[in-house]
Enzyme design. Structure first.
Site, PDB file in Angstrom:
ATOM      1  N   ASN A 251      47.325  36.337  20.104  1.00  0.00           N
ATOM      2  CA  ASN A 251      47.604  36.757  18.832  1.00  0.00           C
ATOM      3  C   ASN A 251      47.340  35.358  17.867  1.00  0.00           C
ATOM      4  OD1 ASN A 251      47.800  39.276  16.463  1.00  0.00           O
ATOM      5  ND2 ASN A 251      50.167  38.439  16.708  1.00  0.00           N
TER       6      ASN A 251
ATOM      7  N   TRP B  59      53.905  47.781  13.578  1.00  0.00           N
ATOM      8  CA  TRP B  59      52.879  46.733  12.114  1.00  0.00           C
ATOM      9  C   TRP B  59      51.381  47.277  12.806  1.00  0.00           C
ATOM     10  CZ3 TRP B  59      52.638  43.120   9.272  1.00  0.00           C
ATOM     11  CH2 TRP B  59      53.607  41.879   9.044  1.00  0.00           C
TER      12      TRP B  59
ATOM     13  N   TRP C 131      38.363  34.071   2.923  1.00  0.00           N
ATOM     14  CA  TRP C 131      38.837  35.076   4.599  1.00  0.00           C
ATOM     15  C   TRP C 131      38.310  35.587   5.123  1.00  0.00           C
ATOM     16  CZ3 TRP C 131      39.355  39.918   3.889  1.00  0.00           C
ATOM     17  CH2 TRP C 131      39.053  40.654   2.573  1.00  0.00           C
TER      18      TRP C 131
ATOM     19  N   GLU D 190      55.357  45.369  17.411  1.00  0.00           N
ATOM     20  CA  GLU D 190      53.699  45.536  16.672  1.00  0.00           C
ATOM     21  C   GLU D 190      52.706  46.769  16.570  1.00  0.00           C
ATOM     22  OE1 GLU D 190      52.523  42.209  16.391  1.00  0.00           O
ATOM     23  OE2 GLU D 190      54.408  41.166  16.733  1.00  0.00           O
TER      24      GLU D 190
ATOM     25  N   TRP E  18      43.962  38.852   8.684  1.00  0.00           N
ATOM     26  CA  TRP E  18      42.708  37.934   7.959  1.00  0.00           C
ATOM     27  C   TRP E  18      43.764  37.670   6.706  1.00  0.00           C
ATOM     28  CZ3 TRP E  18      40.289  33.572   8.566  1.00  0.00           C
ATOM     29  CH2 TRP E  18      39.795  33.513  10.305  1.00  0.00           C
TER      30      TRP E  18
ATOM     31  N   TRP F  46      37.186  29.467  -3.620  1.00  0.00           N
ATOM     32  CA  TRP F  46      36.929  28.994  -2.375  1.00  0.00           C
ATOM     33  C   TRP F  46      35.710  28.059  -2.178  1.00  0.00           C
ATOM     34  CZ3 TRP F  46      40.742  30.752   0.920  1.00  0.00           C
ATOM     35  CH2 TRP F  46      40.859  32.220   0.698  1.00  0.00           C
TER      36      TRP F  46
END
Length: 477
Positions: free
Chosen positions: A349, A285, A367, A282, A390, A314
């Site tokens: 998360n 990341w 988004w 993590e 996102w 969208w």
């Protein structure tokens, strides 16, 4: 005289700018070091910073000031409103106090980089040297590349290369800085805009400052990290580190976190399938998303990583978006997650993925709207991580998986909140339902308990999203 320009590094331990400023000042007789923080509160609003995070910064600044007193380093807060005022404010302060060197840790977002470039240019023009260090990432941007010299755009190969590099050149946190000799410096009152920041409900759940961050890390290493690989996706168990707010504003460094985790696994960075190794992943990341800010600055500019998805059709539904923000979608796990966010300023998360994918896929809402709303609420708001998450959920980002990966929020709920305890906590109107009913109440139960019907049929929403993405493919053909 030297100055440390504090930004997203509100700590005294493992802070390169602070450490080297004090170290080098100690080599010159009579030279003092002063800390500076630019309170760009209007810029924070423009960047959609949550009130919870703004107060968290203020609280942590006050505690940083107390820690710096022990190092005999005064901390001055400059009222600069926005980034455009920062260069002149720094120059004015440096001239008034005969500062010849300014030490700073880099920030990687586009607007922050422009601010720093402009500040450096102006200060250098007046013979004030700027010295820059990297502290936000474990491996600094510009150090992890493919064999052909290009940056990685998929996490798994990035993490493999990251571990190879780290294994060859491990990094240890800097030692505690030594206090400087006492010197006279009058610290002005803090700006009114800093004083006017008031506590919000979210800070019932969070304590700012470096000491609080260290306690959180120690508590996590003592027990939860052991089962992190098995328990991290369970919001009802609360087995995550809760360090993200501290990492976001720098009251703890990622390197301090890594060292504790590596010590737990006896220094083996290549270890896998353990709680500590999954948590280290993590942290990697986090590096990955920050590296992307440097290599692909468009993601800092409200644009999709995958340029083709900018043409996605969208939906523009204020009603659906409002229901999502208020936790009134009729999907219990989504509503519980959004109410957790609105109540505490934080979201688990796994729930961030579920809520983001529901908004972007089942509701087919841009988004960027969700990204902005999260930033406006999150105490751990961080552009790189928030944007990366996102765009991952919306299938507009770097992820290698195809766009037709769409989480079903009901099955996600059944898997990761099997007893429904998390839902009961944040959607109390459903608390009387059993562990099977609570994930998808019947129409009569919804009516009797005052809980809304689903705002979208999940199957139809999925099909609508797939059709929208397929239309993009046809347009590109």
């Amino acid at each position: 005289m030297k100055a440390i320009w504090f930004r997203s590094d509100l700590r005294t331990l493992d802070n390169p700018a602070l450490y080297y400023a004090l170290q080098q000042a100690a080599q010159t007789t009579g030279e003092g070091v002063v800390g500076i923080f630019c309170a760009t509160t209007l810029q924070w609003k423009q960047h959609h910073m949550a009130d919870a995070q703004a107060f968290f910064i203020k609280e942590s600044l006050y505690k940083l000031q107390q820690s710096l007193i022990k190092l005999r380093v005064p901390l001055v807060v400059l009222d600069t409103a926005n980034f455009s005022q920062v260069p002149q404010a720094l120059l004015k302060f440096c001239k008034e106090h005969h500062i010849r060197h300014v030490y700073s840790n880099r920030e990687y977002e586009w607007n922050e980089r422009l601010r720093d470039q402009q500040s450096q240019t102006l200060l250098n023009q007046h013979n004030i040297e700027t010295l820059w260090f990297d502290d936000q990432c474990l491996l600094a941007p510009g150090t992890v590349f493919k064999p052909d010299g290009n940056p990685y755009t998929v996490f798994t190969p990035f993490s493999k290369r990251w571990k190879q590099i780290y294994n060859q050149q491990p990094i240890t946190p800097l030692p505690e800085p030594q206090p400087q000799a006492a010197f006279q410096f009058e610290v002005p009152d803090w700006p009114k805009r800093m004083q006017s920041l008031s506590p919000v409900a979210a800070n019932q759940y969070w304590e700012g400052g470096e000491a609080a961050a260290q306690r959180a890390l120690e508590a996590f290493i003592q027990k939860p990290i052991r089962g992190y690989h098995e328990n991290r996706d369970r919001p009802d168990w609360d087995q995550t580190s809760r360090l993200s707010p501290h990492l976001a504003i720098g009251t703890i460094s990622a390197n301090q976190c890594l060292m504790q985790a590596l010590e737990y696994q006896k220094g083996d960075i290549m270890l896998t399938q353990t709680g500590s190794s999954v948590w280290i992943n993590e942290l990697i990341w986090r590096d990955f998303y920050k590296h992307l800010l440097i290599h692909f600055p468009r993601v800092s500019k409200n644009r999709a990583f995958k340029a083709s998805t900018e043409q996605l059709a969208w939906r523009q539904s204020k009603t659906d978006f409002t229901a999502w923000t208020q936790g009134l979608t009729g999907i219990p796990i989504v509503d519980a997650a959004m109410r957790q966010l609105n109540t505490t300023g934080w979201m688990h998360n796994r729930l961030r993925m579920i809520t983001a994918m529901f908004l972007t896929k089942h509701l087919l809402i841009d988004w960027r709207k969700g990204e902005t709303y999260f930033m406006e609420q999150l105490i751990d708001g961080d552009l790189a991580a928030n944007n990366g998450g996102w765009q991952w959920s919306a299938s507009t980002g770097t992820d290698a998986a195809p766009y037709f990966r769409i989480f079903n929020p009901i099955t996600q709920s059944q898997k990761f909140d099997p007893t429904g305890d998390f839902i009961r906590k944040y959607v109390p109107e459903l608390r009387t339902l059993n562990e099977k009913e609570i994930h998808d109440p019947s129409s009569s139960q919804r009516h009797n308990l005052g809980y809304p019907e689903m705002i979208v049929d999940l199957k139809q929403g999925r099909e609508r999203a797939l059709a929208a993405f397929k239309a993009l493919d046809k347009g590109a053909a």
